[in-house]
Design a protein around this motif. Structure first.
Motif, PDB file in Angstrom:
ATOM      1  N   LEU A  52      50.096  27.236  43.970  1.00 20.84           N
ATOM      2  CA  LEU A  52      49.986  26.052  43.484  1.00 20.84           C
ATOM      3  C   LEU A  52      50.790  26.283  42.141  1.00 20.84           C
ATOM      4  O   LEU A  52      50.876  27.143  41.351  1.00 20.84           O
ATOM      5  CB  LEU A  52      48.513  25.992  43.046  1.00 20.84           C
ATOM      6  CG  LEU A  52      47.392  25.609  43.946  1.00 20.84           C
ATOM      7  CD1 LEU A  52      46.088  25.675  43.591  1.00 20.84           C
ATOM      8  CD2 LEU A  52      47.640  24.594  44.698  1.00 20.84           C
ATOM      9  N   THR A  53      51.137  24.902  41.397  1.00 21.96           N
ATOM     10  CA  THR A  53      51.843  24.983  40.199  1.00 21.96           C
ATOM     11  C   THR A  53      50.968  25.242  39.157  1.00 21.96           C
ATOM     12  O   THR A  53      49.649  24.947  39.431  1.00 21.96           O
ATOM     13  CB  THR A  53      52.561  23.431  40.061  1.00 21.96           C
ATOM     14  OG1 THR A  53      51.386  22.586  40.233  1.00 21.96           O
ATOM     15  CG2 THR A  53      53.485  23.168  41.328  1.00 21.96           C
ATOM     16  N   PRO A  54      51.158  25.794  38.191  1.00 24.01           N
ATOM     17  CA  PRO A  54      50.363  25.982  37.006  1.00 24.01           C
ATOM     18  C   PRO A  54      49.690  24.767  36.625  1.00 24.01           C
ATOM     19  O   PRO A  54      48.310  24.819  36.258  1.00 24.01           O
ATOM     20  CB  PRO A  54      51.266  26.560  35.921  1.00 24.01           C
ATOM     21  CG  PRO A  54      52.437  26.985  36.624  1.00 24.01           C
ATOM     22  CD  PRO A  54      52.523  26.091  37.800  1.00 24.01           C
ATOM     23  N   GLU A  55      50.112  23.593  36.628  1.00 24.63           N
ATOM     24  CA  GLU A  55      49.531  22.277  36.276  1.00 24.63           C
ATOM     25  C   GLU A  55      48.262  22.126  37.243  1.00 24.63           C
ATOM     26  O   GLU A  55      47.283  21.738  36.913  1.00 24.63           O
ATOM     27  CB  GLU A  55      50.344  21.268  36.243  1.00 24.63           C
ATOM     28  CG  GLU A  55      51.743  21.280  34.976  1.00 24.63           C
ATOM     29  CD  GLU A  55      52.782  22.261  35.604  1.00 24.63           C
ATOM     30  OE1 GLU A  55      52.794  22.203  36.768  1.00 24.63           O
ATOM     31  OE2 GLU A  55      53.421  22.747  34.697  1.00 24.63           O
ATOM     32  N   SER A  93      43.969  22.603  48.324  1.00 23.21           N
ATOM     33  CA  SER A  93      44.945  23.738  47.537  1.00 23.21           C
ATOM     34  C   SER A  93      45.078  24.753  48.324  1.00 23.21           C
ATOM     35  O   SER A  93      45.788  25.466  48.236  1.00 23.21           O
ATOM     36  CB  SER A  93      43.989  24.032  46.489  1.00 23.21           C
ATOM     37  OG  SER A  93      42.942  24.733  46.570  1.00 23.21           O
ATOM     38  N   PHE A  94      44.403  24.769  49.689  1.00 24.92           N
ATOM     39  CA  PHE A  94      44.468  25.845  50.791  1.00 24.92           C
ATOM     40  C   PHE A  94      45.918  26.267  50.936  1.00 24.92           C
ATOM     41  O   PHE A  94      46.073  27.441  51.048  1.00 24.92           O
ATOM     42  CB  PHE A  94      43.682  25.639  51.945  1.00 24.92           C
ATOM     43  CG  PHE A  94      42.298  25.790  51.903  1.00 24.92           C
ATOM     44  CD1 PHE A  94      41.706  26.218  50.507  1.00 24.92           C
ATOM     45  CD2 PHE A  94      41.349  25.356  52.860  1.00 24.92           C
ATOM     46  CE1 PHE A  94      40.279  26.096  50.533  1.00 24.92           C
ATOM     47  CE2 PHE A  94      39.853  25.270  52.692  1.00 24.92           C
ATOM     48  CZ  PHE A  94      39.460  25.871  51.523  1.00 24.92           C
ATOM     49  N   PRO A  95      46.754  25.267  51.108  1.00 25.22           N
ATOM     50  CA  PRO A  95      48.165  25.990  51.469  1.00 25.22           C
ATOM     51  C   PRO A  95      48.593  26.763  50.435  1.00 25.22           C
ATOM     52  O   PRO A  95      49.663  27.653  50.702  1.00 25.22           O
ATOM     53  CB  PRO A  95      48.900  24.734  51.682  1.00 25.22           C
ATOM     54  CG  PRO A  95      47.923  23.574  52.125  1.00 25.22           C
ATOM     55  CD  PRO A  95      46.779  23.958  51.476  1.00 25.22           C
ATOM     56  N   GLY A  96      48.341  26.709  49.040  1.00 24.46           N
ATOM     57  CA  GLY A  96      48.688  27.428  47.983  1.00 24.46           C
ATOM     58  C   GLY A  96      47.938  28.546  47.821  1.00 24.46           C
ATOM     59  O   GLY A  96      48.486  29.420  46.516  1.00 24.46           O
ATOM     60  N   VAL A  97      46.744  28.723  48.189  1.00 26.69           N
ATOM     61  CA  VAL A  97      45.832  29.629  47.676  1.00 26.69           C
ATOM     62  C   VAL A  97      45.382  30.343  48.860  1.00 26.69           C
ATOM     63  O   VAL A  97      44.784  30.053  50.013  1.00 26.69           O
ATOM     64  CB  VAL A  97      44.450  28.897  46.958  1.00 26.69           C
ATOM     65  CG1 VAL A  97      43.620  29.729  46.602  1.00 26.69           C
ATOM     66  CG2 VAL A  97      45.043  28.184  45.976  1.00 26.69           C
ATOM     67  N   ALA A 110      44.329  22.095  36.520  1.00 22.99           N
ATOM     68  CA  ALA A 110      43.512  20.628  36.593  1.00 22.99           C
ATOM     69  C   ALA A 110      42.485  21.064  37.832  1.00 22.99           C
ATOM     70  O   ALA A 110      41.310  20.494  37.457  1.00 22.99           O
ATOM     71  CB  ALA A 110      44.362  19.530  37.486  1.00 22.99           C
ATOM     72  N   LEU A 111      42.532  21.903  38.918  1.00 23.20           N
ATOM     73  CA  LEU A 111      41.640  22.290  39.420  1.00 23.20           C
ATOM     74  C   LEU A 111      40.393  22.965  38.817  1.00 23.20           C
ATOM     75  O   LEU A 111      39.262  22.833  39.192  1.00 23.20           O
ATOM     76  CB  LEU A 111      42.176  22.917  40.794  1.00 23.20           C
ATOM     77  CG  LEU A 111      41.112  23.482  41.782  1.00 23.20           C
ATOM     78  CD1 LEU A 111      40.132  22.258  42.445  1.00 23.20           C
ATOM     79  CD2 LEU A 111      41.798  24.175  43.104  1.00 23.20           C
ATOM     80  N   LYS A 112      40.851  24.012  38.056  1.00 27.34           N
ATOM     81  CA  LYS A 112      40.139  24.883  37.360  1.00 27.34           C
ATOM     82  C   LYS A 112      39.295  23.949  36.374  1.00 27.34           C
ATOM     83  O   LYS A 112      38.021  23.929  36.294  1.00 27.34           O
ATOM     84  CB  LYS A 112      40.836  25.908  36.517  1.00 27.34           C
ATOM     85  CG  LYS A 112      39.802  26.797  35.799  1.00 27.34           C
ATOM     86  CD  LYS A 112      40.367  27.818  34.880  1.00 27.34           C
ATOM     87  CE  LYS A 112      39.638  28.750  34.237  1.00 27.34           C
ATOM     88  NZ  LYS A 112      38.656  28.446  33.475  1.00 27.34           N
ATOM     89  N   ALA A 113      39.806  22.874  35.835  1.00 27.57           N
ATOM     90  CA  ALA A 113      39.191  21.986  34.744  1.00 27.57           C
ATOM     91  C   ALA A 113      38.072  21.172  35.517  1.00 27.57           C
ATOM     92  O   ALA A 113      36.961  20.974  35.071  1.00 27.57           O
ATOM     93  CB  ALA A 113      40.074  21.329  34.001  1.00 27.57           C
TER      94      ALA A 113
END
Length: 66
Positions: free
Chosen positions: A5-8, A43-47, A12-15
């Motif tokens: 995932l990109t940092p942004e 987000s699964f493809p990046g996590v 955003a997901l964490k927030a």
């Protein structure tokens, strides 16, 4: 090559998850649970281990329909 995932998007997901947790165990609507699950699933493809962390949310959502 790595996929992540990109940092942004990660922030955003964490927030979004933090806001959701602040509401717990208060007045949470099923739609809010479904939205969080959708964001986590997207987000699964990046996590790498993403599927391990959302299952309990999905089970709770299913139990609330009973």
């Amino acid at each position: 090559m790595t996929v992540k995932l990109t940092p942004e998007k990660a922030l955003a997901l964490k927030a979004d998850c933090d806001l959701f947790l602040k509401k717990c165990p208060g007045n949470i609507v099923i739609q809010e649970v479904a939205q969080i699950i959708g964001k986590i699933v997207s987000s699964f493809p990046g996590v790498l281990h993403g599927p391990l962390y959302y299952r309990h949310l999905e089970k709770g959502q299913n139990l609330s329909f009973s």
